[in-house]
Design a protein around this motif. Structure first.
Motif, mmCIF file in Angstrom:
data_model
loop_
_atom_site.group_PDB
_atom_site.id
_atom_site.type_symbol
_atom_site.label_atom_id
_atom_site.label_comp_id
_atom_site.label_asym_id
_atom_site.label_seq_id
_atom_site.Cartn_x
_atom_site.Cartn_y
_atom_site.Cartn_z
ATOM 1 N N TYR A 159 0.824 -1.200 0.000
ATOM 2 C CA TYR A 159 0.000 0.000 0.000
ATOM 3 C C TYR A 159 0.867 1.262 0.000
ATOM 4 N N ASP A 160 0.489 2.268 -0.799
ATOM 5 C CA ASP A 160 1.248 3.523 -0.847
ATOM 6 C C ASP A 160 0.497 4.692 -0.211
ATOM 7 N N GLY A 161 -0.612 4.390 0.455
ATOM 8 C CA GLY A 161 -1.436 5.433 1.052
ATOM 9 C C GLY A 161 -2.679 5.723 0.240
ATOM 10 N N THR A 162 -2.654 5.356 -1.045
ATOM 11 C CA THR A 162 -3.800 5.554 -1.941
ATOM 12 C C THR A 162 -4.284 4.246 -2.543
ATOM 13 N N ARG A 163 -3.312 3.401 -2.947
ATOM 14 C CA ARG A 163 -3.651 2.150 -3.620
ATOM 15 C C ARG A 163 -2.586 1.101 -3.310
ATOM 16 N N LEU A 164 -2.889 -0.143 -3.679
ATOM 17 C CA LEU A 164 -1.929 -1.246 -3.562
ATOM 18 C C LEU A 164 -1.149 -1.375 -4.858
ATOM 19 N N ASN A 165 0.164 -1.509 -4.756
ATOM 20 C CA ASN A 165 1.056 -1.693 -5.898
ATOM 21 C C ASN A 165 1.758 -3.043 -5.790
ATOM 22 N N ILE A 166 2.372 -3.490 -6.885
ATOM 23 C CA ILE A 166 3.125 -4.745 -6.896
ATOM 24 C C ILE A 166 4.625 -4.443 -6.829
ATOM 25 N N TRP A 167 5.283 -5.074 -5.870
ATOM 26 C CA TRP A 167 6.716 -4.919 -5.659
ATOM 27 C C TRP A 167 7.415 -6.261 -5.800
ATOM 28 N N ALA A 168 8.715 -6.213 -6.034
ATOM 29 C CA ALA A 168 9.520 -7.432 -6.157
ATOM 30 C C ALA A 168 10.907 -7.193 -5.575
ATOM 31 N N ILE B 252 7.094 -2.941 -9.683
ATOM 32 C CA ILE B 252 7.137 -3.468 -11.050
ATOM 33 C C ILE B 252 5.901 -3.103 -11.863
ATOM 34 N N GLU B 253 5.041 -2.235 -11.341
ATOM 35 C CA GLU B 253 3.929 -1.684 -12.127
ATOM 36 C C GLU B 253 3.703 -0.246 -11.686
ATOM 37 N N THR B 254 3.289 0.582 -12.636
ATOM 38 C CA THR B 254 3.105 2.003 -12.352
ATOM 39 C C THR B 254 1.739 2.514 -12.802
ATOM 40 N N ASP B 255 0.789 1.609 -12.993
ATOM 41 C CA ASP B 255 -0.566 1.992 -13.371
ATOM 42 C C ASP B 255 -1.319 2.360 -12.094
ATOM 43 N N ASN B 256 -1.588 3.632 -11.913
ATOM 44 C CA ASN B 256 -2.166 4.107 -10.663
ATOM 45 C C ASN B 256 -3.679 4.251 -10.705
ATOM 46 N N ALA B 257 -4.335 3.582 -11.657
ATOM 47 C CA ALA B 257 -5.794 3.686 -11.753
ATOM 48 C C ALA B 257 -6.478 3.024 -10.565
ATOM 49 N N GLY B 258 -5.890 1.948 -10.044
ATOM 50 C CA GLY B 258 -6.513 1.236 -8.935
ATOM 51 C C GLY B 258 -5.594 0.214 -8.326
ATOM 52 N N ALA B 259 -6.122 -0.531 -7.363
ATOM 53 C CA ALA B 259 -5.329 -1.470 -6.582
ATOM 54 C C ALA B 259 -4.830 -2.630 -7.428
ATOM 55 N N ALA B 260 -3.574 -3.030 -7.177
ATOM 56 C CA ALA B 260 -2.967 -4.211 -7.801
ATOM 57 C C ALA B 260 -2.776 -5.260 -6.706
ATOM 58 N N VAL B 261 -3.290 -6.467 -6.926
ATOM 59 C CA VAL B 261 -3.342 -7.488 -5.876
ATOM 60 C C VAL B 261 -3.028 -8.871 -6.451
ATOM 61 N N LEU B 262 -2.920 -9.837 -5.552
ATOM 62 C CA LEU B 262 -2.799 -11.261 -5.885
ATOM 63 C C LEU B 262 -1.625 -11.570 -6.809
ATOM 64 N N PRO B 263 -0.411 -11.092 -6.509
ATOM 65 C CA PRO B 263 0.718 -11.398 -7.384
ATOM 66 C C PRO B 263 1.147 -12.863 -7.281
ATOM 67 N N ARG B 264 1.633 -13.397 -8.398
ATOM 68 C CA ARG B 264 2.251 -14.717 -8.458
ATOM 69 C C ARG B 264 3.507 -14.593 -9.303
ATOM 70 N N VAL B 265 4.484 -15.480 -9.105
ATOM 71 C CA VAL B 265 5.739 -15.382 -9.839
ATOM 72 C C VAL B 265 6.247 -16.772 -10.174
#
Length: 346
Positions: A99-108, A123-136
């Protein structure tokens, strides 16, 4: 607290070991990956400095567990649900949602054998909404692909990004599905030894959830998303996708027919494509759960799930033989004192 135990072939289970000693708060959401020589890395979420953080610890065969390491240092907001993959040389990639205070982002963050963990990277910069459930997932050469679900302001989409070992860089996040009829979610990813990959997810068509897939070809990129099942009686929910070293893959899912939920599977053959969805159980007494599936280097597979018999849930399995196909589902436990649930298979 976070504990681990090790099974040694020919000997059995060892003694459970506490692999973290930070008592600032509850540890949870563990994920673990193991290389062929027995070394492993575990990751989990646990509070540090007043917020949820991502931690890791490494197991070295013949030596044991090391010291827990904080692998993200964004100290203002919470991080959640880490996942990890490891290659044959012991390099690893961990991903999580933060979480960055506004939305959830994906980190690695990346672990380099002999050196240690690097610096966490978004690893993503689309700030339209929350990014969740990462898999690798990782290939034999240390390349990795991460997938996740992300809100665009109207619906959830499935995105991917690729890590290239030789340049030590992540690429640009890529939208790997373009069906905007409804939300897409719960993506999974698997890679073969050559760097090809397959991602799967569920996606609403406005009426029901279907199972979709897309394939990444090393040197070419992502293809076009493909619908894997067209039984429109009810919702379908995929389990994890698995892949062998030769690029063949398998995915299983649960699907409603209106009166009950059944277990299905489909196989991808390298150079040919996806086969026809196959019903892998025929016990119609009650609902099944999302199956777990595993695939070996020879193309044989096993799937397990729990299924209601009308009174309780039991554990069932089916086996796929390369060249022959699926066998008959078998009940693999007979203890009827209570429900048996959420099996996993390797």
């Amino acid at each position: 607290d976070m504990w681990a135990n090790r099974y040694v072939a020919g000997s059995g289970w060892d003694t459970a070991i506490l692999i973290e000693t930070d008592d600032n708060g509850a540890a949870g959401s563990p994920s673990i990956a193991m290389q062929a020589n027995g070394n492993a890395i575990a990751v989990w979420e646990q509070p540090a400095s007043g917020r949820n953080s991502i931690w890791a610890n490494r197991y070295v065969a013949g030596t044991g567990w090391g010291t827990p390491t904080l692998i993200e240092t964004e100290n203002t907001r919470d991080a959640y649900y880490p996942k990890i993959a490891i290659d044959a040389n012991g390099n690893a990639v961990a991903v999580w949602s933060q979480y960055d205070g506004t939305r959830l982002n994906i980190w690695a963050n990346r672990y380099v054998a002999g050196t240690g963990w690097g610096t966490a990277t978004m690893i993503e910069t689309d700030n339209a909404g929350a990014a969740v459930l990462p898999r690798v997932a990782m290939d034999a050469n240390g390349n990795a692909i991460a997938v996740w679900a992300q809100f665009d302001g109207t619906r959830n989409n499935v995105w991917a990004n690729r890590y290239v070992y030789v340049s030590n860089t992540w690429g640009t996040a890529t939208l790997i599905e373009t069906d905007n009829a409804g939300n897409a979610g719960y993506p999974g990813i698997a890679m073969d030894s050559s760097g090809n990959a397959i991602a799967v997810w569920d996606q609403s068509d406005g009426t029901r959830n279907n199972v979709w897939a897309n394939r990444y070809v090393a040197g070419s990129g992502w293809g076009t998303a493909v619908l894997l099942e067209n039984d429109n009686a009810g919702d379908a929910s995929p389990g994890p996708v698995v892949m062998d070293a030769n690029g063949n893959a398998m995915v299983a899912w649960s699907q409603s027919v209106g009166t009950r939920t059944n277990a299905w599977a489909s196989r991808y053959v390298a150079g040919t494509g996806w086969g026809t969805a196959t019903l892998i159980e025929t016990d119609n007494a009650g609902d099944v759960s999302i199956p777990s599936i595993a695939l070996n280097a020879s193309g044989h597979a096993a799937a397990v799930w729990h299924q209601s018999d009308g009174a309780r849930t039991n554990i069932w399995a089916n086996h796929y033989s390369a060249g022959t196909g699926w066998g008959t589902a078998a009940l693999i436990e007979t203890d009827n004192t209570g429900n048996a649930e959420y099996p996993s298979v390797v």
